[in-house]
Design a protein around this motif. Structure first.
Motif, PDB file in Angstrom:
ATOM      1  N   SER A 119       5.769   9.010   0.359  1.00 55.68           N
ATOM      2  CA  SER A 119       4.751   8.125   0.918  1.00 55.68           C
ATOM      3  C   SER A 119       5.233   7.654   2.280  1.00 55.68           C
ATOM      4  O   SER A 119       6.254   6.995   2.399  1.00 55.68           O
ATOM      5  N   ASN A 131      -0.025   7.175   5.196  1.00 50.63           N
ATOM      6  CA  ASN A 131      -0.612   5.861   4.929  1.00 50.63           C
ATOM      7  C   ASN A 131      -0.935   5.156   6.234  1.00 50.63           C
ATOM      8  O   ASN A 131      -0.109   5.133   7.142  1.00 50.63           O
ATOM      9  N   TYR A 134       0.832  -1.204   0.000  1.00 49.79           N
ATOM     10  CA  TYR A 134       0.000   0.000   0.000  1.00 49.79           C
ATOM     11  C   TYR A 134       0.868   1.257   0.000  1.00 49.79           C
ATOM     12  O   TYR A 134       0.601   2.229  -0.719  1.00 49.79           O
ATOM     13  N   THR A 135       1.938   1.232   0.790  1.00 51.94           N
ATOM     14  CA  THR A 135       2.836   2.381   0.871  1.00 51.94           C
ATOM     15  C   THR A 135       3.519   2.646  -0.470  1.00 51.94           C
ATOM     16  O   THR A 135       3.656   3.801  -0.898  1.00 51.94           O
ATOM     17  N   ARG A 171       2.795   6.408  -6.026  1.00 50.01           N
ATOM     18  CA  ARG A 171       2.506   6.488  -7.465  1.00 50.01           C
ATOM     19  C   ARG A 171       3.720   6.089  -8.308  1.00 50.01           C
ATOM     20  O   ARG A 171       3.968   6.640  -9.386  1.00 50.01           O
ATOM     21  N   ARG A 197       0.953   4.088  -2.978  1.00 50.43           N
ATOM     22  CA  ARG A 197       0.593   5.482  -2.703  1.00 50.43           C
ATOM     23  C   ARG A 197       1.689   6.460  -3.130  1.00 50.43           C
ATOM     24  O   ARG A 197       1.447   7.671  -3.208  1.00 50.43           O
ATOM     25  N   VAL A 256       2.302  12.090   1.556  1.00 55.29           N
ATOM     26  CA  VAL A 256       1.106  11.254   1.674  1.00 55.29           C
ATOM     27  C   VAL A 256       1.233  10.365   2.897  1.00 55.29           C
ATOM     28  O   VAL A 256       2.203   9.620   3.041  1.00 55.29           O
TER      29      VAL A 256
END
Length: 356
Positions: free
Chosen positions: A273, A299, A169-170, A175, A173, A297
């Protein structure tokens, strides 16, 4: 299945006050199951919970059973969970978050930031944090927080799905695009797992900043190492990228210095992230972040990444075995925790076995 009335569990009775005790075996509500626990790994959050670093929050009170990186076998089902297709004998692994399922965030699939967080009466749970967890012979869990373990995958291996899916997920995020360089700050279990995920997702150069044996492990996994104790991370990254910085940065250390470094090492338009949780809020280079559109971002956990993680493991896109270093019976938890906290004998991921 007829379950025993009592089980052994790790009971936290106060700050740094824990022991293995006999407690009642839980019973499932309609949408829950009871699992016989095979493996529970020590997470980096567990020592903070045990040390009282989140007073009144994780956990909300004592006594408490922690543990949330786990796998096991269903031995009893609630009425609704059975109607949904779960059955005794299913091999499963769990995650810590269980959203209420009804709020705006849950409806968007962002159950990790459920608007009813902390309200068990409204259906929210966070296992091993404020809801009883998996350092026990049997685990009570909502079916919203478990995933079937495929045939051919060892249950001990599957117990790492929770932390690995957080790393995935990290990375998502940030991108990261195929071929992009990525900097990973911190070479603890999350940072090392992030290296594996970034590689599987097609990263270009993977740069890891850390120190000691874990930095050596990062290099073994394919990362370009930077020892932050002897080298200037930002200068090194800029030298490697012709002064640009990297488009994706993962902050996995959670220190004020590391977070600041992450924001300075990102390229123009880059994304930082962040999964590390600092003890205090850091000072950030806000002027640069605004003028050069550097995004930061946050998380939390692993919404919707557990199943993709299982698929990546099953298809051999990621090999976790280099990180799975130690195994202990739950009765030896004090030794296991000491080994984890003091990184003894190259410790990275330490498994505990509640049922021997």
């Amino acid at each position: 299945m007829q379950l025993p009335k009592e089980m052994n569990a790790l009971v936290l009775k106060g700050v740094r006050d824990f022991s293995i005790e006999t407690v009642p075996v839980p019973s499932p509500d309609a949408d829950e199951v009871i699992c016989k626990v095979d493996t529970t790994f020590i997470c980096g959050t567990d020592p903070h919970i045990i040390n009282g670093d989140f007073p009144g929050f994780w956990p909300t009170g004592f006594p408490f059973i922690p543990g949330h990186e786990w796998s096991g076998t269903i031995v009893q089902t609630g009425k609704k969970s059975a109607e949904l297709g779960w059955k005794e004998g299913d091999r499963v692994c769990g995650i810590s978050h269980c959203g209420c399922g009804y709020c705006e965030m849950c409806q968007k699939g962002r159950y990790n930031i459920c608007l009813n967080y902390g309200h068990e009466e409204k259906g929210h749970r966070q296992y091993g944090h404020y809801t009883p967890g998996a350092y026990a012979q049997f685990m009570r869990t909502s079916v919203k927080s478990i995933f079937k373990v495929p045939d051919g995958m060892d249950l001990e291996y599957a117990a790492c799905v929770d932390p690995l899916s957080i790393a995935l997920y990290t990375v998502e995020r940030s991108r990261l695009k195929p071929g992009d360089d990525i900097l990973i700050l911190g070479t603890g279990p999350q940072g090392l797992m992030a290296i594996l995920c970034a590689k599987a997702m097609g990263a270009g150069r993977i740069i890891a900043a850390g120190s000691g044996e874990r930095l050596k492990k990062a290099e073994e996994l394919g990362a370009i190492p930077i020892d932050y104790r002897t080298e200037d991370v930002v200068s090194k990254v800029k030298d490697m990228t012709h002064g640009r910085g990297v488009p994706a940065v993962l902050e996995c250390a959670g220190t004020a210095k590391s977070i600041n470094t992450a924001c300075l090492a990102a390229s123009k338009g880059g994304v930082v992230s962040m999964i590390g949780i600092p003890h205090s809020d850091p000072s950030l280079p806000i002027k640069r972040m605004v003028l050069e559109e550097v995004e930061l971002v946050g998380n939390r956990a692993n919404p919707n990444t557990a199943q993709p993680t299982i698929e990546m493991l099953m298809n051999n896109r990621i090999d976790l075995t280099p990180l799975m270093t130690h195994r202990f019976d739950l009765k030896d938890f004090a030794t296991a925790l000491d080994t984890f906290e003091n990184r003894k004998d190259g410790a990275i991921k330490i498994a505990t076995k509640p049922n021997g």
